[in-house]
Enzyme design. Structure first.
Site, PDB file in Angstrom:
ATOM      1  N   CYS A 185      -3.771  -0.999  -2.138  1.00 21.79           N
ATOM      2  CA  CYS A 185      -4.053   0.412  -2.382  1.00 21.79           C
ATOM      3  C   CYS A 185      -4.932   0.555  -3.629  1.00 21.79           C
ATOM      4  O   CYS A 185      -4.544   0.123  -4.722  1.00 21.79           O
ATOM      5  CB  CYS A 185      -2.713   1.118  -2.608  1.00 21.79           C
ATOM      6  SG  CYS A 185      -2.867   2.851  -3.005  1.00 21.79           S
ATOM      7  N   ASN A 186      -6.103   1.139  -3.458  1.00 26.82           N
ATOM      8  CA  ASN A 186      -7.011   1.315  -4.602  1.00 26.82           C
ATOM      9  C   ASN A 186      -6.381   2.186  -5.678  1.00 26.82           C
ATOM     10  O   ASN A 186      -6.556   1.942  -6.867  1.00 26.82           O
ATOM     11  CB  ASN A 186      -8.317   1.965  -4.153  1.00 26.82           C
ATOM     12  CG  ASN A 186      -9.288   0.975  -3.568  1.00 26.82           C
ATOM     13  OD1 ASN A 186     -10.213   0.543  -4.229  1.00 26.82           O
ATOM     14  ND2 ASN A 186      -9.080   0.590  -2.321  1.00 26.82           N
TER      15      ASN A 186
ATOM     16  N   ASP B 202       0.864  -1.185   0.000  1.00 23.75           N
ATOM     17  CA  ASP B 202       0.000   0.000   0.000  1.00 23.75           C
ATOM     18  C   ASP B 202       0.898   1.231   0.000  1.00 23.75           C
ATOM     19  O   ASP B 202       2.104   1.138   0.248  1.00 23.75           O
ATOM     20  CB  ASP B 202      -0.889  -0.005   1.267  1.00 23.75           C
ATOM     21  CG  ASP B 202      -1.796   1.221   1.336  1.00 23.75           C
ATOM     22  OD1 ASP B 202      -2.370   1.588   0.293  1.00 23.75           O
ATOM     23  OD2 ASP B 202      -1.913   1.834   2.417  1.00 23.75           O
ATOM     24  N   SER B 203       0.282   2.375  -0.225  1.00 21.96           N
ATOM     25  CA  SER B 203       1.028   3.629  -0.174  1.00 21.96           C
ATOM     26  C   SER B 203       1.454   3.962   1.256  1.00 21.96           C
ATOM     27  O   SER B 203       2.330   4.799   1.462  1.00 21.96           O
ATOM     28  CB  SER B 203       0.146   4.749  -0.708  1.00 21.96           C
ATOM     29  OG  SER B 203      -1.070   4.777   0.023  1.00 21.96           O
TER      30      SER B 203
ATOM     31  N   GLU C 296      -6.113   9.648   9.027  1.00 21.82           N
ATOM     32  CA  GLU C 296      -4.736   9.613   9.541  1.00 21.82           C
ATOM     33  C   GLU C 296      -4.558  10.508  10.759  1.00 21.82           C
ATOM     34  O   GLU C 296      -3.666  10.288  11.570  1.00 21.82           O
ATOM     35  CB  GLU C 296      -3.759   9.959   8.416  1.00 21.82           C
ATOM     36  CG  GLU C 296      -3.750   8.805   7.427  1.00 21.82           C
ATOM     37  CD  GLU C 296      -2.781   8.937   6.289  1.00 21.82           C
ATOM     38  OE1 GLU C 296      -2.232  10.026   6.098  1.00 21.82           O
ATOM     39  OE2 GLU C 296      -2.595   7.924   5.593  1.00 21.82           O
TER      40      GLU C 296
ATOM     41  N   CYS D 137     -11.247   2.806  -1.110  1.00 20.37           N
ATOM     42  CA  CYS D 137      -9.984   3.333  -0.571  1.00 20.37           C
ATOM     43  C   CYS D 137      -9.662   2.574   0.711  1.00 20.37           C
ATOM     44  O   CYS D 137     -10.565   2.232   1.481  1.00 20.37           O
ATOM     45  CB  CYS D 137     -10.138   4.827  -0.279  1.00 20.37           C
ATOM     46  SG  CYS D 137      -8.702   5.553   0.524  1.00 20.37           S
ATOM     47  N   THR D 138      -8.364   2.343   0.905  1.00 23.02           N
ATOM     48  CA  THR D 138      -7.916   1.594   2.087  1.00 23.02           C
ATOM     49  C   THR D 138      -8.442   2.156   3.408  1.00 23.02           C
ATOM     50  O   THR D 138      -8.691   1.415   4.346  1.00 23.02           O
ATOM     51  CB  THR D 138      -6.371   1.647   2.167  1.00 23.02           C
ATOM     52  OG1 THR D 138      -5.952   2.991   1.911  1.00 23.02           O
ATOM     53  CG2 THR D 138      -5.744   0.709   1.189  1.00 23.02           C
ATOM     54  N   HIS D 139      -8.573   3.487   3.459  1.00 18.89           N
ATOM     55  CA  HIS D 139      -8.884   4.121   4.744  1.00 18.89           C
ATOM     56  C   HIS D 139     -10.377   4.116   5.096  1.00 18.89           C
ATOM     57  O   HIS D 139     -10.741   4.317   6.247  1.00 18.89           O
ATOM     58  CB  HIS D 139      -8.418   5.578   4.738  1.00 18.89           C
ATOM     59  CG  HIS D 139      -6.929   5.743   4.730  1.00 18.89           C
ATOM     60  ND1 HIS D 139      -6.119   5.139   3.782  1.00 18.89           N
ATOM     61  CD2 HIS D 139      -6.101   6.440   5.551  1.00 18.89           C
ATOM     62  CE1 HIS D 139      -4.860   5.471   4.027  1.00 18.89           C
ATOM     63  NE2 HIS D 139      -4.818   6.259   5.086  1.00 18.89           N
TER      64      HIS D 139
HETATM   65  N1  DGL Z   1      -4.061   3.769  -0.156  1.00 18.05           N
HETATM   66  C1  DGL Z   1      -4.734   4.803  -0.899  1.00 18.05           C
HETATM   67  C2  DGL Z   1      -5.934   4.222  -1.622  1.00 18.05           C
HETATM   68  O1  DGL Z   1      -6.482   3.212  -1.243  1.00 18.05           O
HETATM   69  C3  DGL Z   1      -5.161   5.941  -0.002  1.00 18.05           C
HETATM   70  C4  DGL Z   1      -4.001   6.758   0.553  1.00 18.05           C
HETATM   71  C5  DGL Z   1      -3.199   7.436  -0.538  1.00 18.05           C
HETATM   72  O2  DGL Z   1      -3.727   8.320  -1.242  1.00 18.05           O
HETATM   73  O3  DGL Z   1      -2.060   7.059  -0.715  1.00 18.05           O
HETATM   74  O4  DGL Z   1      -6.339   4.758  -2.615  1.00 18.05           O
END
Ligand code: DGL
Length: 260
Positions: free
Chosen positions: A69-70, A6-7, A148, A180-182
């Site tokens: 990560c999406n 993931d990012s 976050e 999105c992951t979050h």
């Molecule tokens: N992990 C990213 C996603 O799922 C969200 C956080 C980012 O923008 O890096 O899109």
């Protein structure tokens, strides 16, 4: 090992789902905290980072990759599948399948980062399966920083969610993909805003876990090659207190982050 990248640490929602659904299978995680967020980056940059992340995981023993990560999955999945021999899973396809099979009205909402929404990947995949369905997408760039910051129940978060979600509500969607992951961490607030009995929320972290579970059951020979054990490893390319706190929030326990 099951490699997940993931990012940052948001993708630990996927690691948590894999841990719950596939206990005993060792996870190796890579969170690219040095280059987060991906959601506001160009496709070219996200692809470059995704290739490097996958190489890292394979070098460290991953036999299967999950793009948690999406934003990365939306632009890099096909390229990674062409480039690497290991099976590559991502969070988008399983969520689309669940959304298409769940909706009754055919009105599906999708929320995600700017990169994910700009890629129109969810819309394309939904329309491939059901051309008659209507897809309403909304980029929600402020939600990642709010999560976050740990503002999971703050008044400001509720206000911003109202602003983002009201247009989708007006479209009479009955299914909403949390792209999105979050966003799984905001599930309760999102469910409350959309109306829990009216709109089904699709959590891509759970859907990808279920897909992997089915895959490994159907392919015992591949399952055999994945190292067993409970010593999951969580690597990050930078270390911050906020990230450690988010990781802890996701798992509900302390997570040892290893900086590489
Ligand atoms: N992990 C990213 C996603 O799922 C969200 C956080 C980012 O923008 O890096 O899109």
């Amino acid at each position: 090992m099951i490699g997940i990248f993931d990012s940052g640490v948001g993708g630990m929602t996927v690691a948590r789902a894999v841990e719950t659904l596939l206990p005993g299978n060792q996870i190796i995680y890579y969170g690219d905290l040095a280059r987060t967020p991906y959601g506001s980056k160009s496709p070219e940059a996200i692809i470059e980072y995704s290739i490097a992340n996958t190489e890292f995981l394979i070098e460290h023993g991953a036999g299967i990759i999950i793009i948690a990560c999406n934003s990365a999955a939306s632009v890099a999945s096909d390229i990674l599948r062409r480039k690497f021999a290991v099976p590559i899973f991502e969070v988008i396809t399983p969520a689309v399948e669940r959304a298409v099979s769940s909706t009754v009205s055919g009105n599906i909402g999708v929320i995600g980062t700017r990169a994910t929404i700009r890629s129109t990947i969810y819309e394309q995949k939904i329309k491939q399966q059901a051309p008659e369905f209507r897809v309403f997408s909304k980029a929600c760039p402020l939600l990642v920083p709010l999560v976050e910051e740990g503002w999971l129940n703050a008044r400001e978060t509720k206000m911003i969610l109202r602003k983002y979600l009201t247009p989708l509500k007006h479209k009479q969607i009955d299914t909403l993909v949390l792209g999105c992951t979050h966003y799984p961490l905001l599930k309760d607030l999102i469910g409350h805003r959309m109306g829990k009995s009216r709109v089904r929320l699709i959590d891509s972290s759970i859907e990808v876990g279920l897909t992997l579970q089915k895959y490994l059951t159907a392919k015992p020979a591949i399952h055999e090659t994945i190292q067993r054990g409970n010593e999951n490893k969580y690597f990050v390319s930078d270390m911050t207190k906020a990230a450690a706190a988010t990781a802890e929030q996701i798992f509900g326990r302390h997570i040892d982050l290893i900086k590489v």
